[in-house]
Design an enzyme around this catalytic site. Structure first.
Site, PDB file in Angstrom:
ATOM      1  N   ASP A  36       0.833  -1.209   0.000  1.00 17.01           N
ATOM      2  CA  ASP A  36       0.000   0.000   0.000  1.00 17.01           C
ATOM      3  C   ASP A  36       0.870   1.263   0.000  1.00 17.01           C
ATOM      4  O   ASP A  36       1.973   1.260   0.535  1.00 17.01           O
ATOM      5  CB  ASP A  36      -0.907  -0.018   1.238  1.00 17.01           C
ATOM      6  CG  ASP A  36      -2.097   0.933   1.088  1.00 17.01           C
ATOM      7  OD1 ASP A  36      -2.345   1.428  -0.034  1.00 17.01           O
ATOM      8  OD2 ASP A  36      -2.777   1.176   2.107  1.00 17.01           O
ATOM      9  N   GLY A  93       0.015   5.528  -4.360  1.00 18.08           N
ATOM     10  CA  GLY A  93      -0.564   6.831  -4.710  1.00 18.08           C
ATOM     11  C   GLY A  93       0.074   7.954  -3.896  1.00 18.08           C
ATOM     12  O   GLY A  93       0.411   9.008  -4.442  1.00 18.08           O
ATOM     13  N   SER A 127      -7.590  -5.724  -5.100  1.00 19.53           N
ATOM     14  CA  SER A 127      -8.667  -6.275  -4.271  1.00 19.53           C
ATOM     15  C   SER A 127      -9.998  -6.217  -5.016  1.00 19.53           C
ATOM     16  O   SER A 127     -10.157  -5.457  -5.982  1.00 19.53           O
ATOM     17  CB  SER A 127      -8.771  -5.499  -2.957  1.00 19.53           C
ATOM     18  OG  SER A 127      -9.361  -4.232  -3.181  1.00 19.53           O
ATOM     19  N   ASN A 154     -11.039  -2.769  -5.218  1.00 19.57           N
ATOM     20  CA  ASN A 154     -10.303  -1.801  -6.042  1.00 19.57           C
ATOM     21  C   ASN A 154     -11.017  -1.460  -7.358  1.00 19.57           C
ATOM     22  O   ASN A 154     -10.670  -0.486  -8.030  1.00 19.57           O
ATOM     23  CB  ASN A 154      -8.872  -2.279  -6.323  1.00 19.57           C
ATOM     24  CG  ASN A 154      -7.951  -2.168  -5.117  1.00 19.57           C
ATOM     25  OD1 ASN A 154      -7.079  -3.017  -4.909  1.00 19.57           O
ATOM     26  ND2 ASN A 154      -8.114  -1.133  -4.308  1.00 19.57           N
TER      27      ASN A 154
END
Ligand code: IPE
Ligand code: IPE
Ligand code: MG
Length: 247
Positions: A27, A30, A72, A75
């Site tokens: 993660d 972004g 996921s 997502n």
């Protein structure tokens, strides 16, 4: 490259244990890009590089299984443009990078409903899985269109139909029956589950399998995670005391 498990175990503080299975929620791509005023895509691109470095390191350190959460079931709610870019990166990864991993003894496996992805991608994945099937060094499991609740639901459905058709007595159903019907049934449960980027949640990842995993939340954003960070995580793991409910 090519080092066996022993040198790492010797390096680990106190000669501690090495996890057999490490699972990672990758993660922070972004945010990595945002900090640099770059488009999110730049973070995802760098994230692939990080994933490759971590897979290599996993082989070097002698991990048996490395599971990476790549996409996921949730997502899909991202903007279509980003979903498309992620699929493009995945396509590129399977085409360009799996061969190198395969040369290093990596077996590729996928969990999640990847068959719902674009047909060409499904074909590429199936070919890559087949090509690496006899590799035995490290198994790289990519969780793609994966959601733990969907996986458990499917296992329950399978058991229910076995019961309905008289193949199993409902009162005889055990946790092992559920475990055996999950997509991860070929591997030991994760010993260590890492999430990068400072978020402290599981986001529908391996909810059943992680029942006794050691959890490690690190602030490092995924694109900055590499060999050294994996090594540090393994050192942390080696210092933890696992009790499994005992004393
Ligand atoms: C992880 O990075 C990659 C995927 C979930 C596909 P994110 O894209 O979630 O990055 P952040 O959380 O927005 O920083
Ligand atoms: C979890 O990250 C999924 C993957 C890493 C593939 P997300 O960024 O999607 O999770 P949330 O939305 O912050 O829980
Ligand atoms: Mg995120």
């Amino acid at each position: 490259m090519g080092q066996a498990a022993a040198p790492l175990e010797a390096m680990v503080a106190g000669g501690g244990r090495l996890p057999r299975h490490v699972a990672i929620i990758m993660d922070g791509n972004g945010r990595w890009a945002k900090k640099r005023l770059l488009p999110r895509m730049a973070g995802h691109r760098k994230g692939i590089e990080a994933a490759k470095a971590v897979v290599r390191a996993a082989g070097e350190f002698g991990l048996e299984v490395l599971t990476l959460y790549a996409f996921s079931t949730e997502n899909w709610s991202r903007p279509a443009e980003e979903v498309g870019e992620l699929m493009g990166l995945l396509r590129h990864f399977i085409r360009a990078d799996v061969a190198e991993l395969a040369e290093n003894g990596v077996q590729l496996r996928v969990i999640g409903d990847y068959r719902a992805l674009a047909p060409d991608l499904v074909k590429l994945i199936d070919e890559a899985v087949e090509k690496t099937a006899s590799n035995t060094k490290t198994t790289l499991v990519i969780a793609l269109n994966y959601g733990s609740q969907a996986e458990i639901t499917q296992a329950v459905r399978d058991l229910a139909s076995d019961a309905a058709e008289g193949r199993i007595d409902p009162v005889a159903i055990t946790a092992e029956h559920v475990t055996a019907r999950l997509e991860t049934s070929d591997w030991p449960a994760p010993d260590l589950l890492i999430r990068t980027s400072g978020e402290q949640r599981l986001s529908n990842f391996l909810l059943w399998q992680a029942a006794y995993a050691e959890l490690l939340f690190v602030d490092t954003l995924w694109p900055d995670f590499g060999r050294a960070e994996l090594k540090a995580a393994l050192d942390q793991y080696a210092r933890r005391e696992r009790r499994f409910g005992g004393l």
